[in-house]
Design a protein around this motif. Structure first.
Motif, PDB file in Angstrom:
ATOM      1  N   GLU A  74       0.829  -1.200   0.000  1.00  0.00           N
ATOM      2  CA  GLU A  74       0.000   0.000   0.000  1.00  0.00           C
ATOM      3  C   GLU A  74       0.868   1.256   0.000  1.00  0.00           C
ATOM      4  OE1 GLU A  74      -2.567  -0.542   3.385  1.00  0.00           O
ATOM      5  OE2 GLU A  74      -4.088  -1.547   2.159  1.00  0.00           O
ATOM      6  N   ARG A  75       1.952   1.246   0.789  1.00  0.00           N
ATOM      7  CA  ARG A  75       2.852   2.402   0.813  1.00  0.00           C
ATOM      8  C   ARG A  75       3.536   2.580  -0.541  1.00  0.00           C
ATOM      9  NH1 ARG A  75       3.712   0.495   6.014  1.00  0.00           N
ATOM     10  NH2 ARG A  75       5.479  -0.773   5.367  1.00  0.00           N
ATOM     11  N   MET A  76       3.973   1.478  -1.137  1.00  0.00           N
ATOM     12  CA  MET A  76       4.643   1.550  -2.434  1.00  0.00           C
ATOM     13  C   MET A  76       3.696   2.078  -3.515  1.00  0.00           C
ATOM     14  SD  MET A  76       6.820  -2.012  -2.289  1.00  0.00           S
ATOM     15  CE  MET A  76       7.429  -1.882  -3.959  1.00  0.00           C
ATOM     16  N   ILE A  77       2.454   1.595  -3.513  1.00  0.00           N
ATOM     17  CA  ILE A  77       1.466   2.051  -4.491  1.00  0.00           C
ATOM     18  C   ILE A  77       1.181   3.533  -4.287  1.00  0.00           C
ATOM     19  CG2 ILE A  77      -0.958   1.859  -5.175  1.00  0.00           C
ATOM     20  CD1 ILE A  77      -0.675  -1.193  -4.531  1.00  0.00           C
ATOM     21  N   ALA A  78       1.011   3.936  -3.038  1.00  0.00           N
ATOM     22  CA  ALA A  78       0.745   5.347  -2.755  1.00  0.00           C
ATOM     23  C   ALA A  78       1.894   6.218  -3.230  1.00  0.00           C
ATOM     24  CB  ALA A  78       0.504   5.552  -1.258  1.00  0.00           C
ATOM     25  N   ASP A  79       3.120   5.792  -2.970  1.00  0.00           N
ATOM     26  CA  ASP A  79       4.276   6.566  -3.430  1.00  0.00           C
ATOM     27  C   ASP A  79       4.314   6.654  -4.948  1.00  0.00           C
ATOM     28  OD1 ASP A  79       5.059   6.991  -0.819  1.00  0.00           O
ATOM     29  OD2 ASP A  79       6.618   5.426  -0.836  1.00  0.00           O
ATOM     30  N   ALA A  80       4.036   5.536  -5.615  1.00  0.00           N
ATOM     31  CA  ALA A  80       4.061   5.524  -7.077  1.00  0.00           C
ATOM     32  C   ALA A  80       2.944   6.377  -7.663  1.00  0.00           C
ATOM     33  CB  ALA A  80       3.959   4.090  -7.589  1.00  0.00           C
ATOM     34  N   MET A  81       1.814   6.452  -6.984  1.00  0.00           N
ATOM     35  CA  MET A  81       0.658   7.184  -7.505  1.00  0.00           C
ATOM     36  C   MET A  81       0.663   8.666  -7.156  1.00  0.00           C
ATOM     37  SD  MET A  81      -1.039   5.013  -9.293  1.00  0.00           S
ATOM     38  CE  MET A  81      -2.611   5.818  -9.493  1.00  0.00           C
ATOM     39  N   LYS A  82       1.541   9.104  -6.269  1.00  0.00           N
ATOM     40  CA  LYS A  82       1.575  10.521  -5.897  1.00  0.00           C
ATOM     41  C   LYS A  82       1.749  11.419  -7.116  1.00  0.00           C
ATOM     42  CE  LYS A  82       3.083  10.199  -1.127  1.00  0.00           C
ATOM     43  NZ  LYS A  82       4.172  10.433  -0.177  1.00  0.00           N
ATOM     44  N   ALA A  83       2.507  10.944  -8.076  1.00  0.00           N
ATOM     45  CA  ALA A  83       2.730  11.739  -9.284  1.00  0.00           C
ATOM     46  C   ALA A  83       1.435  11.948 -10.064  1.00  0.00           C
ATOM     47  CB  ALA A  83       3.764  11.049 -10.174  1.00  0.00           C
ATOM     48  N   HIS A  84       0.429  11.149  -9.810  1.00  0.00           N
ATOM     49  CA  HIS A  84      -0.836  11.230 -10.542  1.00  0.00           C
ATOM     50  C   HIS A  84      -1.956  11.859  -9.719  1.00  0.00           C
ATOM     51  CE1 HIS A  84       1.099   8.730 -13.538  1.00  0.00           C
ATOM     52  NE2 HIS A  84       1.459   7.916 -12.560  1.00  0.00           N
ATOM     53  N   GLU A  85      -1.612  12.381  -8.566  1.00  0.00           N
ATOM     54  CA  GLU A  85      -2.637  12.933  -7.684  1.00  0.00           C
ATOM     55  C   GLU A  85      -3.453  14.023  -8.365  1.00  0.00           C
ATOM     56  OE1 GLU A  85      -3.234  15.298  -3.481  1.00  0.00           O
ATOM     57  OE2 GLU A  85      -1.214  14.983  -4.246  1.00  0.00           O
ATOM     58  N   ALA A  86      -2.790  14.933  -9.060  1.00  0.00           N
ATOM     59  CA  ALA A  86      -3.509  16.040  -9.698  1.00  0.00           C
ATOM     60  C   ALA A  86      -4.513  15.518 -10.723  1.00  0.00           C
ATOM     61  CB  ALA A  86      -2.523  16.998 -10.353  1.00  0.00           C
ATOM     62  N   ALA A  87      -4.142  14.507 -11.479  1.00  0.00           N
ATOM     63  CA  ALA A  87      -5.055  13.939 -12.473  1.00  0.00           C
ATOM     64  C   ALA A  87      -6.265  13.304 -11.807  1.00  0.00           C
ATOM     65  CB  ALA A  87      -4.323  12.914 -13.332  1.00  0.00           C
ATOM     66  N   ILE A  88      -6.037  12.632 -10.707  1.00  0.00           N
ATOM     67  CA  ILE A  88      -7.147  11.978 -10.002  1.00  0.00           C
ATOM     68  C   ILE A  88      -8.073  13.024  -9.406  1.00  0.00           C
ATOM     69  CG2 ILE A  88      -7.738  10.503  -8.042  1.00  0.00           C
ATOM     70  CD1 ILE A  88      -5.059   9.014  -8.685  1.00  0.00           C
ATOM     71  N   VAL A  89      -7.504  14.043  -8.786  1.00  0.00           N
ATOM     72  CA  VAL A  89      -8.324  15.117  -8.238  1.00  0.00           C
ATOM     73  C   VAL A  89      -9.080  15.797  -9.372  1.00  0.00           C
ATOM     74  CG1 VAL A  89      -8.274  17.340  -7.043  1.00  0.00           C
ATOM     75  CG2 VAL A  89      -6.896  15.429  -6.199  1.00  0.00           C
ATOM     76  N   GLY A  90      -8.405  15.969 -10.521  1.00  0.00           N
ATOM     77  CA  GLY A  90      -9.058  16.570 -11.684  1.00  0.00           C
ATOM     78  C   GLY A  90     -10.255  15.755 -12.152  1.00  0.00           C
ATOM     79  N   LEU A  91     -10.165  14.450 -12.090  1.00  0.00           N
ATOM     80  CA  LEU A  91     -11.304  13.608 -12.470  1.00  0.00           C
ATOM     81  C   LEU A  91     -12.513  13.901 -11.599  1.00  0.00           C
ATOM     82  CD1 LEU A  91      -9.663  10.097 -13.015  1.00  0.00           C
ATOM     83  CD2 LEU A  91     -10.786  11.513 -14.748  1.00  0.00           C
ATOM     84  N   LEU A  92     -12.277  14.152 -10.345  1.00  0.00           N
ATOM     85  CA  LEU A  92     -13.388  14.432  -9.437  1.00  0.00           C
ATOM     86  C   LEU A  92     -14.028  15.780  -9.722  1.00  0.00           C
ATOM     87  CD1 LEU A  92     -11.940  13.103  -6.086  1.00  0.00           C
ATOM     88  CD2 LEU A  92     -13.757  12.097  -7.452  1.00  0.00           C
ATOM     89  N   GLU A  93     -13.263  16.684 -10.313  1.00  0.00           N
ATOM     90  CA  GLU A  93     -13.785  18.019 -10.590  1.00  0.00           C
ATOM     91  C   GLU A  93     -14.546  18.087 -11.902  1.00  0.00           C
ATOM     92  OE1 GLU A  93     -10.234  20.341 -10.256  1.00  0.00           O
ATOM     93  OE2 GLU A  93     -10.263  20.259  -8.074  1.00  0.00           O
TER      94      GLU A  93
END
Length: 117
Positions: A74-93
């Motif tokens: 879970e920590r490794m996935i979270a670290d790898a996905m941090k670079a995509h946080e803006a895109a994910i937040v953008g999907l919600l908007e």
């Protein structure tokens, strides 16, 4: 005891697997919320552990290892996905931002990685 693999159950099983045989000591490992009287637990915890009981330690150690490995993944996935946080937040908007997967990912970020929100 309703949940053998709950916190109290695991403490008691680990103690039995490690060789503890004193019913009073085993009872002391149980939570006060256990649905059994002291007498019931004392009776249940009296007796001679068999080899199969000792085998429990192996299984409990495996369970600990798996839980540790899941947390690390879970920590490794979270670290790898941090670079995509803006895109994910953008999907919600986006209009119709009720995309189940994006909410799931954002929830994961907030819970594991402490980002977003």
């Amino acid at each position: 005891m309703s949940d053998l693999l709950g916190a109290s159950g695991q403490r008691i099983l680990r103690a039995i697997a490690a060789g503890e045989t004193d019913p009073a000591r085993l009872r002391a490992l149980g939570d006060k919320r256990l649905h059994a009287t002291d007498g019931q637990l004392r009776d249940a915890l009296s007796g001679q552990p068999q080899p199969a009981h000792r085998t429990l330690m192996t299984y409990l150690q495996r369970l600990d290892l798996i839980e540790t490995q899941i947390a690390e993944l879970e920590r490794m996935i979270a670290d790898a996905m941090k670079a995509h946080e803006a895109a994910i937040v953008g999907l919600l908007e986006l209009p119709g931002g009720e995309i189940p997967h994006s909410k799931l990912l954002l929830s994961f970020f907030e819970g594991v990685a402490g980002v977003g929100g």
